[in-house]
Design a protein around this motif. Structure first.
Motif, PDB file in Angstrom:
ATOM      1  N   UNK A  56       0.813  -1.222   0.000  1.00  0.00           N
ATOM      2  CA  UNK A  56       0.000   0.000   0.000  1.00  0.00           C
ATOM      3  C   UNK A  56       0.847   1.273   0.000  1.00  0.00           C
ATOM      4  N   UNK A  57       2.090   1.186   0.444  1.00  0.00           N
ATOM      5  CA  UNK A  57       2.892   2.385   0.668  1.00  0.00           C
ATOM      6  C   UNK A  57       3.019   3.266  -0.575  1.00  0.00           C
ATOM      7  N   UNK A  58       3.265   2.665  -1.723  1.00  0.00           N
ATOM      8  CA  UNK A  58       3.483   3.493  -2.915  1.00  0.00           C
ATOM      9  C   UNK A  58       2.181   3.846  -3.643  1.00  0.00           C
ATOM     10  N   UNK A  59       1.049   3.434  -3.131  1.00  0.00           N
ATOM     11  CA  UNK A  59      -0.244   3.793  -3.728  1.00  0.00           C
ATOM     12  C   UNK A  59      -0.713   5.175  -3.283  1.00  0.00           C
ATOM     13  N   UNK A  60      -0.115   5.687  -2.211  1.00  0.00           N
ATOM     14  CA  UNK A  60      -0.554   6.942  -1.613  1.00  0.00           C
ATOM     15  C   UNK A  60       0.647   7.846  -1.376  1.00  0.00           C
ATOM     16  N   UNK A  61       0.355   9.078  -0.986  1.00  0.00           N
ATOM     17  CA  UNK A  61       1.399   9.963  -0.481  1.00  0.00           C
ATOM     18  C   UNK A  61       1.621   9.520   0.965  1.00  0.00           C
ATOM     19  N   UNK A  62       2.505   8.559   1.147  1.00  0.00           N
ATOM     20  CA  UNK A  62       2.661   7.888   2.439  1.00  0.00           C
ATOM     21  C   UNK A  62       3.726   8.540   3.305  1.00  0.00           C
ATOM     22  N   UNK A  63       3.401   8.648   4.586  1.00  0.00           N
ATOM     23  CA  UNK A  63       4.338   9.132   5.595  1.00  0.00           C
ATOM     24  C   UNK A  63       4.395   8.068   6.676  1.00  0.00           C
ATOM     25  N   UNK A  64       5.599   7.661   7.049  1.00  0.00           N
ATOM     26  CA  UNK A  64       5.788   6.688   8.123  1.00  0.00           C
ATOM     27  C   UNK A  64       6.018   7.445   9.426  1.00  0.00           C
ATOM     28  N   UNK A  65       5.312   7.041  10.482  1.00  0.00           N
ATOM     29  CA  UNK A  65       5.518   7.599  11.818  1.00  0.00           C
ATOM     30  C   UNK A  65       5.902   6.445  12.724  1.00  0.00           C
ATOM     31  N   UNK A  66       7.066   6.555  13.348  1.00  0.00           N
ATOM     32  CA  UNK A  66       7.575   5.459  14.162  1.00  0.00           C
ATOM     33  C   UNK A  66       8.538   5.984  15.224  1.00  0.00           C
ATOM     34  N   UNK A  67       8.853   5.125  16.167  1.00  0.00           N
ATOM     35  CA  UNK A  67       9.930   5.417  17.116  1.00  0.00           C
ATOM     36  C   UNK A  67      11.160   4.581  16.786  1.00  0.00           C
ATOM     37  N   UNK A  68      11.100   3.873  15.681  1.00  0.00           N
ATOM     38  CA  UNK A  68      12.198   3.010  15.236  1.00  0.00           C
ATOM     39  C   UNK A  68      13.233   3.865  14.509  1.00  0.00           C
ATOM     40  N   UNK A  69      14.303   4.224  15.197  1.00  0.00           N
ATOM     41  CA  UNK A  69      15.317   5.094  14.618  1.00  0.00           C
ATOM     42  C   UNK A  69      16.117   4.413  13.516  1.00  0.00           C
ATOM     43  N   UNK A  70      15.995   3.105  13.390  1.00  0.00           N
ATOM     44  CA  UNK A  70      16.650   2.384  12.292  1.00  0.00           C
ATOM     45  C   UNK A  70      15.844   2.460  10.998  1.00  0.00           C
ATOM     46  N   UNK A  71      14.638   2.992  11.069  1.00  0.00           N
ATOM     47  CA  UNK A  71      13.794   3.146   9.879  1.00  0.00           C
ATOM     48  C   UNK A  71      14.242   4.402   9.147  1.00  0.00           C
ATOM     49  N   UNK A  72      14.990   4.208   8.074  1.00  0.00           N
ATOM     50  CA  UNK A  72      15.494   5.331   7.290  1.00  0.00           C
ATOM     51  C   UNK A  72      15.184   5.090   5.815  1.00  0.00           C
ATOM     52  N   UNK A  73      15.235   6.146   5.048  1.00  0.00           N
ATOM     53  CA  UNK A  73      14.874   6.041   3.626  1.00  0.00           C
ATOM     54  C   UNK A  73      15.908   5.277   2.812  1.00  0.00           C
ATOM     55  N   UNK A  74      17.044   4.923   3.411  1.00  0.00           N
ATOM     56  CA  UNK A  74      17.999   4.103   2.654  1.00  0.00           C
ATOM     57  C   UNK A  74      17.634   2.619   2.695  1.00  0.00           C
ATOM     58  N   UNK A  75      16.601   2.264   3.453  1.00  0.00           N
ATOM     59  CA  UNK A  75      16.074   0.896   3.449  1.00  0.00           C
ATOM     60  C   UNK A  75      15.163   0.747   2.233  1.00  0.00           C
ATOM     61  N   UNK A  76      15.377  -0.261   1.392  1.00  0.00           N
ATOM     62  CA  UNK A  76      14.585  -0.393   0.161  1.00  0.00           C
ATOM     63  C   UNK A  76      13.070  -0.353   0.362  1.00  0.00           C
ATOM     64  N   UNK A  77      12.562  -0.994   1.407  1.00  0.00           N
ATOM     65  CA  UNK A  77      11.114  -1.031   1.623  1.00  0.00           C
ATOM     66  C   UNK A  77      10.566   0.350   2.001  1.00  0.00           C
ATOM     67  N   UNK A  78      11.433   1.265   2.432  1.00  0.00           N
ATOM     68  CA  UNK A  78      10.977   2.578   2.898  1.00  0.00           C
ATOM     69  C   UNK A  78      11.186   3.699   1.891  1.00  0.00           C
ATOM     70  N   UNK A  79      11.777   3.400   0.744  1.00  0.00           N
ATOM     71  CA  UNK A  79      12.056   4.460  -0.230  1.00  0.00           C
ATOM     72  C   UNK A  79      10.789   5.075  -0.811  1.00  0.00           C
TER      73      UNK A  79
END
Length: 174
Positions: free
Chosen positions: A29-52
């Motif tokens: 679903x992430x790329x179907x919308x203008x998606x914003x991730x909100x988390x406390x996981x500091x390892x979640x960065x845009x250099x992770x393929x699933x988060x680009x």
């Protein structure tokens, strides 16, 4: 680019650990919308393929910082610190919702869902809560707290429909 009036931003929110892993089960679903991730996981960065595909990643880290500071303190001090941290987390979530003005917020929990849903509701967002797949016969504390103001609740076990009669069964995310 920040959100503008009438945008179609969808926020996906999950605390670190299992809730974050379950949230990643929605990656189609992430790329179907203008998606914003909100988390406390500091390892979640845009250099992770699933988060680009996320337009942005926002962090709400007040509880994480509080947990680190509370280690070794008394229960009374710990509860006071956690309460203060929760208020800080509301402020973080308020700023995030004011910045993006989401149309929809989807969360797999845990504690990040409560302030984010409340702040989102005050900004006119619809909210969708997905109960943890770790729960088969009882609600999570987050589920209890967000149930009254969630627009939609999904459960991952058919047995949970007895506990959440207004929910829809989706099946396991992971």
């Amino acid at each position: 680019m920040m959100a503008t009036k009438g945008n179609k931003v969808v926020m996906f929110a999950g605390s670190q650990g299992g809730h974050y892993v379950e949230l990643m089960g929605l990656r189609s679903l992430f790329n179907r919308y203008q998606s914003v991730l909100v988390t406390d996981n500091l390892n979640a960065t845009k250099d992770k393929p699933v988060l680009t595909c996320f337009k942005a990643i926002e962090y709400s880290v007040a509880m994480v910082k509080s947990r680190e500071k509370r280690a070794g303190t008394s229960k009374r001090q710990s509860r006071l610190a956690a309460s203060i941290s929760y208020l800080k987390m509301f402020r973080e979530c308020w700023k995030i919702c004011a910045r993006w003005k989401p149309a929809v917020i989807v969360s797999t929990g845990s504690y990040i869902a409560v302030p984010l849903f409340l702040c989102g509701k005050m900004h006119g967002a619809k909210t969708i809560f997905i109960e943890s797949n770790a729960k088969v016969y009882q609600k999570t504390m987050t589920g209890i707290l967000v149930e009254r103001f969630s627009d939609k609740i999904y459960v991952q076990w058919p047995e949970m429909l007895k506990i959440y009669p207004q929910a829809e069964y989706y099946g396991p995310l992971i």
